[in-house]
Enzyme design. Structure first.
Site, short mmCIF file in Angstrom:
data_model
loop_
_atom_site.label_atom_id
_atom_site.label_comp_id
_atom_site.label_asym_id
_atom_site.label_seq_id
_atom_site.Cartn_x
_atom_site.Cartn_y
_atom_site.Cartn_z
N SER A 28 0.96 -1.11 -0.24
CA SER A 28 -0.25 -0.46 0.01
C SER A 28 1.07 1.55 -0.09
O SER A 28 1.84 0.87 0.58
CB SER A 28 -0.95 -0.32 1.29
OG SER A 28 -1.37 1.04 1.18
N TYR A 70 -0.85 -0.37 10.84
CA TYR A 70 -1.45 -0.64 9.49
C TYR A 70 -0.40 -0.56 7.84
O TYR A 70 0.42 -1.80 7.89
CB TYR A 70 -2.52 -0.47 8.83
CG TYR A 70 -3.11 -1.46 7.52
CD1 TYR A 70 -3.09 -2.13 6.77
CD2 TYR A 70 -2.76 -0.50 6.27
CE1 TYR A 70 -3.29 -2.68 5.41
CE2 TYR A 70 -3.41 -0.27 4.49
CZ TYR A 70 -3.58 -2.03 4.50
OH TYR A 70 -4.06 -2.75 3.45
#
Length: 322
Positions: free
Chosen positions: A171, A183
């Protein structure tokens, strides 16, 4: 400045030649090649399983809930051509599930063998560092990082044998964070694992690719909307003594506004995943993001840390602590 121009051209020439060769070279023939994808219950994994099946690959779709809606949709798709799309239970945090997935692949391997592993399974959540208990950090590390490593290690012998591809879902959040540091942490770790693996696998003819999506929250639903009341109710007394409800509400509203801006066109990311699996010369990294997201990555990568900290701090400065 002008003295450096020849060196810059020399560095850019291989990139231009590689891009031209990529356009002209023949793409891979999918028929008879197997691909295992993790996290196919929904999101990118689900879309990719359908796309690869339609392209002619033999697809092993790993689902956390093989009896769920997503798995049933895949099974309906598979019914048209029995044997080419198989849904299997795969919890990447369980070594037994990963071993059994490998056994299924081996027992149903098509004639051209095992071509690709797509480490797509992942989870996301919101919260500042002190708001989340240690158990949450352990869970995220197990799913997002160790799950990918666990699956990769199990399938490496097959990938080396057939000179296949490994695709990892990262990501742009690997470069910066806006309220979901847990995350970001796991994605940054995946990036470094891939960097090592990519170099080590070159001698075996195995290629490693990283997919770096921007904000596709509305496509994947990996992160549900955040409830400030739930966050507040789960905070420890020590954290409640430091933060106030207004601050938590503002952070939740800010994060929810980011989620609401997410792209609904998940097929853009799937296109990159397909290219990573089928291109004669796949890229090491595929960044699929809006221009402003790429600009943030550019600032983060090339400017001093204090610049990026100032940008993000300004974005998060609406409400102060009491």
């Amino acid at each position: 400045m002008w003295a450096a121009a020849p060196l810059l051209l020399l560095l850019l020439l291989p990139l231009a030649l590689a891009r031209r060769w990529r356009r002209g070279a023949a793409r891979l023939e999918p028929a008879g090649r197997a691909v295992l994808i993790t996290g196919c219950d929904s999101g990118f994994g689900h879309l990719l399983a359908l796309r690869l099946h339609r392209l002619g690959f033999t697809v092993f779709a790993g689902c956390l809930c093989p009896g769920g809606d997503g798995a049933r949709r895949l099974q309906r798709e598979a019914a048209a051509e029995p044997g080419r799309l198989r849904v299997l239970r795969l919890d990447v945090t369980r070594a037994r599930d990963v071993r059994e997935a490998k056994e299924m692949v081996l027992s149903h391997l098509p004639e051209r063998g095992f071509w690709g592993l797509v480490n797509n399974a992942g989870i996301s959540t919101f919260g500042e560092t002190g708001w989340l208990p240690m158990e949450t950090y352990e869970k995220f590390a197990d799913v997002n990082l160790l799950g990918s490593i666990r699956t990769t290690l199990e399938f490496l012998p097959l990938l080396r044998k057939y000179k296949g591809r490994i695709v990892f879902m990262s990501s742009i959040i690997a470069y910066f964070t806006l309220g979901n540091g847990i995350y970001s942490m796991t994605k940054a770790a995946i990036e470094k694992f891939c960097d090592a693996l990519r170099l080590e696998m070159k001698k075996f003819g195995v290629q490693v690719c990283i997919i770096q999506p921007g904000n596709y929250a509305r496509s994947t639903r990996i992160q549900p909307p955040v409830s400030a009341e739930e966050i507040w109710s789960e905070l420890s007394e020590e954290e409640k003594a430091v933060y106030n409800k207004e601050y938590v509400q503002e952070r939740a509203d800010f994060f929810n506004s980011i989620l609401s801006e997410g792209s609904t066109n998940g097929h853009e990311v799937v296109d990159a995943m397909v290219d990573a699996l089928t291109s004669p010369a796949p890229k090491a990294r595929y960044m699929v993001a809006k221009l402003k997201e790429k600009a943030l990555v550019f600032v983060c990568a090339l400017f001093p840390t204090v610049v990026m900290d100032s940008v993000l701090s300004y974005a998060l400065s609406k409400v102060k602590l009491a």
